[in-house]
Scaffold this motif. Structure first.
Motif, PDB file in Angstrom:
ATOM      1  N   UNK A 183      10.640  -2.425 -11.232  1.00  0.00           N
ATOM      2  CA  UNK A 183      10.156  -2.159  -9.682  1.00  0.00           C
ATOM      3  C   UNK A 183      11.168  -1.392  -8.934  1.00  0.00           C
ATOM      4  N   UNK A 184      12.711  -1.716  -9.129  1.00  0.00           N
ATOM      5  CA  UNK A 184      13.776  -1.033  -8.213  1.00  0.00           C
ATOM      6  C   UNK A 184      13.708   0.411  -8.590  1.00  0.00           C
ATOM      7  N   UNK A 185      13.349   0.519 -10.075  1.00  0.00           N
ATOM      8  CA  UNK A 185      13.662   1.814 -10.345  1.00  0.00           C
ATOM      9  C   UNK A 185      12.540   2.862 -10.015  1.00  0.00           C
ATOM     10  N   UNK A 186      11.408   2.207 -10.096  1.00  0.00           N
ATOM     11  CA  UNK A 186       9.870   2.800  -9.367  1.00  0.00           C
ATOM     12  C   UNK A 186      10.251   3.333  -7.976  1.00  0.00           C
ATOM     13  N   UNK A 187      10.917   2.332  -7.139  1.00  0.00           N
ATOM     14  CA  UNK A 187      11.133   2.805  -5.853  1.00  0.00           C
ATOM     15  C   UNK A 187      12.143   3.899  -5.589  1.00  0.00           C
ATOM     16  N   UNK A 188      13.266   4.000  -6.645  1.00  0.00           N
ATOM     17  CA  UNK A 188      14.052   5.155  -6.388  1.00  0.00           C
ATOM     18  C   UNK A 188      13.298   6.441  -6.894  1.00  0.00           C
ATOM     19  N   UNK A 189      12.420   6.266  -8.149  1.00  0.00           N
ATOM     20  CA  UNK A 189      11.694   7.293  -8.168  1.00  0.00           C
ATOM     21  C   UNK A 189      10.756   8.025  -7.237  1.00  0.00           C
ATOM     22  N   UNK A 190      10.371   7.337  -6.409  1.00  0.00           N
ATOM     23  CA  UNK A 190       9.128   7.821  -5.547  1.00  0.00           C
ATOM     24  C   UNK A 190       9.885   8.393  -4.166  1.00  0.00           C
ATOM     25  N   UNK A 197      -8.038  -0.528  -9.385  1.00  0.00           N
ATOM     26  CA  UNK A 197      -7.146  -1.726  -9.273  1.00  0.00           C
ATOM     27  C   UNK A 197      -7.969  -2.569  -8.348  1.00  0.00           C
ATOM     28  N   UNK A 198      -8.325  -3.630  -8.649  1.00  0.00           N
ATOM     29  CA  UNK A 198      -9.065  -4.413  -7.609  1.00  0.00           C
ATOM     30  C   UNK A 198      -8.162  -5.635  -7.281  1.00  0.00           C
ATOM     31  N   UNK A 199      -6.936  -5.679  -7.501  1.00  0.00           N
ATOM     32  CA  UNK A 199      -6.145  -6.668  -7.113  1.00  0.00           C
ATOM     33  C   UNK A 199      -5.564  -6.404  -5.611  1.00  0.00           C
ATOM     34  N   UNK A 200      -5.864  -7.200  -4.824  1.00  0.00           N
ATOM     35  CA  UNK A 200      -5.440  -7.004  -3.365  1.00  0.00           C
ATOM     36  C   UNK A 200      -5.012  -8.422  -2.889  1.00  0.00           C
ATOM     37  N   UNK A 201      -4.311  -8.978  -3.713  1.00  0.00           N
ATOM     38  CA  UNK A 201      -3.829 -10.641  -3.544  1.00  0.00           C
ATOM     39  C   UNK A 201      -2.270 -10.267  -2.976  1.00  0.00           C
ATOM     40  N   UNK A 202      -1.974 -11.231  -1.639  1.00  0.00           N
ATOM     41  CA  UNK A 202      -0.971 -10.976  -0.696  1.00  0.00           C
ATOM     42  C   UNK A 202       0.312 -11.948  -1.338  1.00  0.00           C
ATOM     43  N   UNK A 203       0.124 -12.130  -2.858  1.00  0.00           N
ATOM     44  CA  UNK A 203       1.164 -12.682  -3.634  1.00  0.00           C
ATOM     45  C   UNK A 203       0.740 -13.582  -4.482  1.00  0.00           C
ATOM     46  N   UNK A 204       1.000 -13.648  -5.788  1.00  0.00           N
ATOM     47  CA  UNK A 204       1.374 -12.217  -6.533  1.00  0.00           C
ATOM     48  C   UNK A 204       0.793 -11.183  -6.116  1.00  0.00           C
ATOM     49  N   UNK A 205       1.389  -9.972  -5.663  1.00  0.00           N
ATOM     50  CA  UNK A 205       0.840  -8.893  -5.524  1.00  0.00           C
ATOM     51  C   UNK A 205       0.707  -7.891  -6.738  1.00  0.00           C
ATOM     52  N   UNK A 206      -0.157  -6.854  -6.537  1.00  0.00           N
ATOM     53  CA  UNK A 206      -0.492  -5.980  -7.526  1.00  0.00           C
ATOM     54  C   UNK A 206       0.862  -5.324  -8.197  1.00  0.00           C
ATOM     55  N   UNK A 207       0.976  -5.027  -9.425  1.00  0.00           N
ATOM     56  CA  UNK A 207       2.108  -4.323 -10.110  1.00  0.00           C
ATOM     57  C   UNK A 207       2.105  -2.937  -9.723  1.00  0.00           C
ATOM     58  N   UNK A 208       2.918  -2.162  -9.641  1.00  0.00           N
ATOM     59  CA  UNK A 208       3.212  -0.806  -9.410  1.00  0.00           C
ATOM     60  C   UNK A 208       2.467  -0.115 -10.214  1.00  0.00           C
ATOM     61  N   UNK A 209       2.131   1.020  -9.464  1.00  0.00           N
ATOM     62  CA  UNK A 209       1.350   2.116 -10.194  1.00  0.00           C
ATOM     63  C   UNK A 209       1.829   2.527 -11.374  1.00  0.00           C
TER      64      UNK A 209
END
Length: 370
Positions: A256-263, A9-21
């Protein structure tokens, strides 16, 4: 030699940022689309966005969370226009967005009793000069400078003023002392890789008290109003937004919040960002042609990492263009007001392996243009 492995994933922008894995838009719960945000199904989704945020961040008892218009900028403007003016203001900035808040306070709100503490890109002002009996406006993490505050020790627990903290590239990635913060704002498209257009506003009980006890001397637009009849509009913090939100963006945020909880929660997202910074630091430590814009590691951002190269500004542009042409790094140029260099996003949605795969390309591009 030109590397042969590219970041997945070459998206290293500081906003909008890369989507979650592992992000897959087709897996979003789209049952709210086409429904009113004021219908039970829409309001429940917005309420979840507020309450789940408070739970995952571990906010203190009594702190309220709202979804508001116009991203982090809208949330900060809403707070400043609604609450500043009751007492003197100290504004602390060291990059462009913090400077923007100082401009709003002095030239738009036209407050007179204002002290400005500033520093150049890569540096931090003397925070011991802040008077916490005043209202204090600051950015926890300078997205355009790669400089953060190390902690909140400089903020008094017995303060009389309110602290207004723009936390858009810090929240979910850096340890924050919530009890020292009265107004916190951020946007979804930073550390969580969410979509733009919506802001998050967090208020402490002290901030609510200010809203209910103080009326600014200027008129407030409808989208800034948080009280009615001198009392806080509590529904705003339970999903009743002031204007119509994008429900697609809301469910994307919930994902995204669900992903945070899952990890493993915010502890895990902070650790992911720290590991990403460490990968860059190890690379830079053995090379003399690249360095951090922030020379002091204690104030070095682990999200918006700003780098300087031993190249002219024009050569830096050539490096950025080469990396984009090779499809290994997009949108990594320094912010337009910052010194020429690179800005590589290292927030939690960035996979560490992608950073490892990017680094040989940085060296290759440097060698091509030096």
């Amino acid at each position: 030699m030109q590397p042969n492995v590219k970041p997945a994933n070459p998206n290293f922008s500081s906003g909008p940022c890369a989507k979650r894995p592992g992000y897959d838009v087709s897996q979003l719960d789209l049952s709210v689309l086409g429904r009113s945000h004021r219908a039970p199904i829409g309001k429940k989704a917005l309420e979840r966005a507020c309450l789940d945020t408070a739970k995952i961040l571990g906010l203190p008892e009594g702190y309220r969370v709202a979804v508001v218009p116009a991203s982090d900028t809208g949330a900060m403007e809403m707070a400043m226009w609604s609450m500043l003016g009751e007492r003197p203001v100290d504004v602390v900035y060291w990059e462009s967005f913090g400077q923007g808040w100082a401009t709003d306070i002095t030239k738009q709100l036209k407050l007179k009793d204002v002290k400005i503490l500033s520093a150049d890109y890569g540096q931090l002002p003397d925070l011991t000069q802040v008077n916490c009996d005043h209202d204090v406006v600051f950015t926890w993490n300078g997205t355009t400078s790669g400089v953060k505050v190390a902690n909140a020790d400089w903020i008094s627990a017995q303060r009389k003023g309110l602290t207004f903290c723009d936390a858009t590239s810090a929240v979910f990635a850096q340890e924050m002392d919530w009890a020292k913060l009265d107004v916190i704002t951020y946007s979804w498209q930073k550390v969580l890789g969410g979509e733009g257009g919506h802001g998050m506003l967090i208020l402490s009980p002290r901030a609510v008290e200010r809203l209910e006890s103080y009326t600014p001397a200027w008129p407030l637009p409808k989208i800034f109003r948080m009280t009615s009849g001198g009392k806080l509009t509590e529904d705003l913090f339970l999903g009743a937004t002031i204007n119509t939100p994008s429900m697609l963006c809301v469910v994307d945020y919930l994902d995204a919040l669900h992903w945070v909880e899952s990890i493993g929660g915010v502890t895990a997202t902070i650790e992911r960002s720290k590991q990403n910074l460490a990968t860059l630091a190890d690379f830079i430590a053995t090379r003399d042609w690249i360095d951090f814009l922030a020379s002091d590691p204690t104030i070095r951002s682990n999200t918006s990492v700003c780098l300087s190269l031993k190249l002219s500004a024009e050569q830096v542009k050539q490096v950025i263009k080469l990396l984009e042409q090779q499809q290994v790094a997009y949108d990594i140029g320094a912010y337009r007001d910052a010194p020429a260099g690179l800005r590589i996003w290292c927030g939690a949605t960035i996979e560490n392996q992608d950073l490892q795969d990017l680094l040989p390309w940085l060296e290759w591009a440097y060698e091509q243009v030096k």
